[in-house]
Scaffold this active site. Structure first.
Site, PDB file in Angstrom:
ATOM      1  N   GLU A  38      -1.174  -3.140  -1.424  1.00 35.24           N
ATOM      2  CA  GLU A  38      -2.782  -2.064  -0.983  1.00 35.24           C
ATOM      3  C   GLU A  38      -1.940  -0.834  -1.065  1.00 35.24           C
ATOM      4  OE1 GLU A  38      -4.540   0.620   1.297  1.00 35.24           O
ATOM      5  OE2 GLU A  38      -2.832   0.782   1.348  1.00 35.24           O
ATOM      6  N   ASP A  57       1.468  -5.610   2.981  1.00 35.18           N
ATOM      7  CA  ASP A  57       3.076  -4.535   2.592  1.00 35.18           C
ATOM      8  C   ASP A  57       3.044  -3.065   3.233  1.00 35.18           C
ATOM      9  OD1 ASP A  57       0.424  -3.771   1.590  1.00 35.18           O
ATOM     10  OD2 ASP A  57       0.952  -2.410  -0.123  1.00 35.18           O
TER      11      ASP A  57
END
Length: 396
Positions: free
Chosen positions: A151, A86
């Site tokens: 994350e 991400d």
């Protein structure tokens, strides 16, 4: 779709193809979601080696897949190589001079959201594994790619993989977050985001004595917790002191009404001397004590807390990475501390006991407009990870 189908045994991936892989990753818009597209693309690169690579998708939620790829021999040590799929939102596009999702190259720099944090690191560890497969390099152990979701918003992909046992066989872990290849982060602060909701009683401000001001009660909490956190004054020689910041306060309905609801949100950056549980205890005892007072109704909650990572600068994995890094970049590689959390905080909660380092290509432009990575450093990282993995499994 890019792959390494044309890579002959003994050959290395061409630099142009390595760069194209990174560009493709940046073109996948995985802003706090859509990681499944990243996982599918990375998995496709391993398709020519499906007999030698075990590829697993671990779904967090629709459109959000972690990817685990394991290569090598099941006997022997296992090294984890990890990166997150991400990226954060690009923000105000008018501040960008380069399309955040194009992977544009200008003067040796590759621009885009995630170019530094951390699709360059993710691409580099994947390429290192692909080259080992293309070379048919015998491994004295195994290498496991741990590509995670979420994350940037709480390390919950890493938490899911840890809970499922994917880190239980690790003997070492390299997180490819950007440090620059001249620095290795071996210790890091933890993080606690917490919220305190205050419930009062709304009345007309002309009759304020009949109400309970939720904001006033939060101010009492604010003053007391600030003093208590300032009393935690131990200093870590690498990370510094504990940091506590109240960053958001909201409440009230309108200017002539006593506020019936209010919320305070704060961020704590912990150090090993003050484990997260100690901070939880302080917060919970204070809330409990204040709630014993007349008119107080406070509720405490947390968002994705992460433990501090103690680490040692002389740990074998740190020393090995320093040695390999020096060979690749020609300069000294320095062990440092990190002020930010990473997926290592979750993976280190597995059943295994191992050292983790954060070591990867990148610049100090993470989360900024015109985020970029130096192409030369990215290419060096692909070589570094391959050599580091081989040396680790050889027991150097």
């Amino acid at each position: 779709m890019l792959s390494l189908n044309n890579c002959k045994a003994g050959a290395k991936v061409e630099n142009t193809e390595k760069i194209a892989i990174l560009q493709k990753l940046i073109q996948i818009q995985s802003v706090n979601g859509n990681e499944a597209a990243v996982a599918r693309y990375l998995a496709s690169l391993f398709e020519p080696y499906r007999e030698s690579a075990q590829v697993e998708f671990v779904t967090y939620s629709p459109g959000r897949d972690n990817l685990v790829v394991t290569i090598g021999h099941p006997n022997g040590k296992q090294l984890g190589l990890s990166g997150h799929e991400d990226v954060v939102d690009p923000g105000d596009l008018s501040q960008w001079h380069h399309d955040p999702f194009a992977g544009e190259i200008v003067d040796g720099q590759l621009y885009g959201r995630g170019a530094s944090d951390m699709k360059s690191g993710l691409a580099a560890i994947v390429i290192a594994m692909l080259e080992l497969l293309a070379d048919k390099t015998p491994l004295k152990g195994s290498i496991r790619l741990l590509a995670t979701v979420g994350e940037e918003t709480g390390e919950y992909g890493a938490a899911q993989l840890t809970k499922a046992g994917y880190a239980d066989q690790l003997a070492g872990l390299v997180i490819a977050e950007p440090t620059g290849l001249d620095k290795i982060a071996y210790t890091a602060r933890g993080v606690i985001d917490y919220h305190v909701d205050s419930i009062g009683k709304s009345v007309h401000s002309a009759q304020s004595t009949k109400g309970i001001n939720a904001i006033d009660n939060l101010i009492v909490f604010y003053n007391e917790i600030t003093a208590m956190m300032q009393g935690l004054d131990k200093i870590d020689p690498v990370l510094g002191g504990l940091l506590h910041n109240v960053d958001l306060i909201s409440g009230g309905e309108q200017i002539n009404t006593i506020p019936g609801k209010a919320r305070l949100s704060a961020n704590v950056r912990t150090i090993p001397a003050y484990p997260n549980q100690m901070i939880y205890d302080i917060l919970e005892k204070l809330v409990h004590r204040l709630n014993d007072r007349s008119g107080f109704q406070l509720k405490l909650s947390y968002s994705y807390p992460e433990e501090a990572i103690p680490g040692r600068p002389d740990a074998p994995l740190v020393k090995l990475a320093q040695k390999i890094g020096h060979r690749i970049i020609g300069n000294r590689v320095i062990p440092v501390g990190s002020g930010g959390a990473s997926d290592a905080s979750e993976f280190l909660q597995s059943k295994a006991r191992f050292s983790a380092i954060v070591y990867g290509p990148g610049t100090n432009t993470s989360h900024e407009a015109d985020e970029y990575v130096e192409i030369d450093e990215f290419l060096q990282a692909t070589v570094l990870y391959r050599k580091l993995a081989l040396a680790f499994l050889e027991g150097e």
